[in-house]
Motif scaffolding. Structure first.
Motif, PDB file in Angstrom:
ATOM      1  N   PHE A  50       3.409 -25.929   9.789  1.00  6.66           N
ATOM      2  CA  PHE A  50       4.881 -25.958   9.874  1.00  6.66           C
ATOM      3  C   PHE A  50       5.366 -27.211  10.583  1.00  6.66           C
ATOM      4  CE2 PHE A  50       3.763 -21.407   9.768  1.00  6.66           C
ATOM      5  CZ  PHE A  50       4.491 -21.001   8.658  1.00  6.66           C
ATOM      6  N   HIS A  51       4.843 -28.353  10.195  1.00  8.83           N
ATOM      7  CA  HIS A  51       5.353 -29.595  10.763  1.00  8.83           C
ATOM      8  C   HIS A  51       4.998 -30.759   9.840  1.00  8.83           C
ATOM      9  CE1 HIS A  51       1.180 -29.595  12.512  1.00  8.83           C
ATOM     10  NE2 HIS A  51       1.249 -30.851  12.111  1.00  8.83           N
ATOM     11  N   SER A  52       5.610 -31.888  10.169  1.00 10.39           N
ATOM     12  CA  SER A  52       5.274 -33.157   9.528  1.00 10.39           C
ATOM     13  C   SER A  52       5.015 -34.149  10.660  1.00 10.39           C
ATOM     14  CB  SER A  52       6.455 -33.601   8.677  1.00 10.39           C
ATOM     15  OG  SER A  52       6.445 -35.000   8.507  1.00 10.39           O
ATOM     16  N   HIS A  53       4.442 -35.273  10.308  1.00  7.34           N
ATOM     17  CA  HIS A  53       4.312 -36.344  11.294  1.00  7.34           C
ATOM     18  C   HIS A  53       5.126 -37.531  10.836  1.00  7.34           C
ATOM     19  CE1 HIS A  53       1.365 -34.720  14.075  1.00  7.34           C
ATOM     20  NE2 HIS A  53       0.871 -34.075  13.042  1.00  7.34           N
ATOM     21  N   ILE A  54       5.479 -38.378  11.794  1.00  9.76           N
ATOM     22  CA  ILE A  54       6.290 -39.561  11.476  1.00  9.76           C
ATOM     23  C   ILE A  54       5.376 -40.723  11.053  1.00  9.76           C
ATOM     24  CG2 ILE A  54       7.915 -41.249  12.440  1.00  9.76           C
ATOM     25  CD1 ILE A  54       8.792 -38.952  14.395  1.00  9.76           C
ATOM     26  N   ILE A  71       1.338 -28.526   0.788  1.00  6.17           N
ATOM     27  CA  ILE A  71       1.872 -29.834   1.165  1.00  6.17           C
ATOM     28  C   ILE A  71       3.158 -30.039   0.373  1.00  6.17           C
ATOM     29  CG2 ILE A  71      -0.131 -31.123   2.014  1.00  6.17           C
ATOM     30  CD1 ILE A  71      -0.868 -31.802  -0.838  1.00  6.17           C
ATOM     31  N   SER A  72       4.190 -30.527   1.047  1.00  5.60           N
ATOM     32  CA  SER A  72       5.461 -30.672   0.339  1.00  5.60           C
ATOM     33  C   SER A  72       6.323 -31.747   0.985  1.00  5.60           C
ATOM     34  CB  SER A  72       6.223 -29.343   0.330  1.00  5.60           C
ATOM     35  OG  SER A  72       6.661 -29.020   1.630  1.00  5.60           O
ATOM     36  N   ASN A  73       7.343 -32.130   0.237  1.00  3.78           N
ATOM     37  CA  ASN A  73       8.461 -32.903   0.771  1.00  3.78           C
ATOM     38  C   ASN A  73       9.685 -32.322   0.067  1.00  3.78           C
ATOM     39  OD1 ASN A  73       8.999 -34.328  -1.719  1.00  3.78           O
ATOM     40  ND2 ASN A  73       7.210 -35.610  -1.304  1.00  3.78           N
ATOM     41  N   PRO A  74      10.894 -32.792   0.355  1.00  2.87           N
ATOM     42  CA  PRO A  74      12.065 -32.157  -0.259  1.00  2.87           C
ATOM     43  C   PRO A  74      12.075 -32.211  -1.791  1.00  2.87           C
ATOM     44  CG  PRO A  74      12.725 -33.473   1.620  1.00  2.87           C
ATOM     45  CD  PRO A  74      11.284 -33.784   1.366  1.00  2.87           C
ATOM     46  N   PHE A  75      11.187 -33.006  -2.398  1.00  5.86           N
ATOM     47  CA  PHE A  75      11.196 -33.175  -3.853  1.00  5.86           C
ATOM     48  C   PHE A  75       9.966 -32.622  -4.559  1.00  5.86           C
ATOM     49  CE2 PHE A  75      13.267 -36.746  -1.713  1.00  5.86           C
ATOM     50  CZ  PHE A  75      14.567 -36.593  -2.180  1.00  5.86           C
ATOM     51  N   TYR A 125      12.393 -27.743  10.449  1.00  2.00           N
ATOM     52  CA  TYR A 125      12.427 -28.058   9.013  1.00  2.00           C
ATOM     53  C   TYR A 125      13.717 -28.755   8.589  1.00  2.00           C
ATOM     54  CZ  TYR A 125      11.673 -28.306   4.120  1.00  2.00           C
ATOM     55  OH  TYR A 125      11.524 -28.812   2.860  1.00  2.00           O
ATOM     56  N   GLU A 126      14.849 -28.346   9.190  1.00  2.00           N
ATOM     57  CA  GLU A 126      16.128 -28.970   8.795  1.00  2.00           C
ATOM     58  C   GLU A 126      16.137 -30.463   9.145  1.00  2.00           C
ATOM     59  OE1 GLU A 126      19.169 -26.294   8.338  1.00  2.00           O
ATOM     60  OE2 GLU A 126      17.261 -25.598   7.506  1.00  2.00           O
ATOM     61  N   ARG A 129      13.818 -32.196   6.714  1.00  2.00           N
ATOM     62  CA  ARG A 129      14.373 -32.356   5.366  1.00  2.00           C
ATOM     63  C   ARG A 129      15.284 -33.593   5.293  1.00  2.00           C
ATOM     64  NH1 ARG A 129      17.686 -27.475   4.149  1.00  2.00           N
ATOM     65  NH2 ARG A 129      19.086 -28.741   5.390  1.00  2.00           N
ATOM     66  N   ASP A 130      16.146 -33.756   6.304  1.00  2.00           N
ATOM     67  CA  ASP A 130      17.067 -34.893   6.293  1.00  2.00           C
ATOM     68  C   ASP A 130      16.314 -36.224   6.422  1.00  2.00           C
ATOM     69  OD1 ASP A 130      19.038 -33.063   6.017  1.00  2.00           O
ATOM     70  OD2 ASP A 130      19.760 -33.181   8.093  1.00  2.00           O
ATOM     71  N   LEU A 131      15.362 -36.275   7.370  1.00  5.34           N
ATOM     72  CA  LEU A 131      14.610 -37.523   7.576  1.00  5.34           C
ATOM     73  C   LEU A 131      13.743 -37.846   6.359  1.00  5.34           C
ATOM     74  CD1 LEU A 131      13.467 -37.110  11.295  1.00  5.34           C
ATOM     75  CD2 LEU A 131      15.159 -38.734  10.419  1.00  5.34           C
TER      76      LEU A 131
END
Ligand code: TYD
Length: 141
Positions: A50-54, A71-75, A125-126, A129-131
């Motif tokens: 439940f996270h991503s890294h920069i 594995i996902s991104n907003p698309f 997550y919000e 999603r924006d970043l």
């Protein structure tokens, strides 16, 4: 595959006496290893990640048992099952990951290119999603 992810196959040195896989920093993997950690003793019902890294790059290897990684991104979204010590999943920046369906006695080994840094995590997550929309729109996927 989802952007900033890739499957990597590791060569097996095998024989009648069993198998061995060697991973050397920067050889066959696209980074120098700064950190190794492993996740084990996870009950089957548990979902984690439940996270991503920069900035961080990591390679996940299920050295025993099996586990699924979403594995996902907003698309884009994909589920990868890791079920063999010779398969590694490279995950780079801005990929949201969730790990689930850990089999009994599974061990998930992770190689990372940076030391642990909580500031490199995006856990909301919000916010992610924006970043991530900005990041991937710049890449024009
Ligand atoms: P976390 O990355 O949140 O685990 P997961 O994504 O698998 O759910 O890490 C769990 C805890 O372990 C958290 O308190 C941070 C700590 N931790 C370290 O101290 N060093 C590390 O290298 C890692 C990956 C986690």
């Amino acid at each position: 595959m989802v952007h900033n992810t890739k499957l990597i196959h590791f060569e097996i040195h095998g024989g009648a006496y069993g198998n061995l896989i060697a991973i050397e920093s920067g050889k066959g993997i696209p980074f120098e290893i700064a950190r190794v950690y492993y996740i084990f003793g996870v009950e089957n019902k548990v979902r984690r990640g439940f996270h991503s890294h920069i900035n961080l790059y990591q390679i996940l290897i299920c050295v025993s048992g099996n586990v699924k990684i979403e594995i996902s991104n907003p698309f884009e979204k994909e589920i990868v099952e890791l079920n063999h010590p010779s398969e590694g999943l490279l995950i780079g920046p801005f990929v949201w990951r969730e790990m689930f369906d850990f089999s009994d006695n599974s061990v998930l080994l992770v190689l990372a290119n940076e030391h642990f840094c909580e500031e490199d995590y995006i856990r909301d997550y919000e916010v992610y999603r924006d970043l991530a929309k900005e990041y991937f729109e710049r890449l024009e996927i």
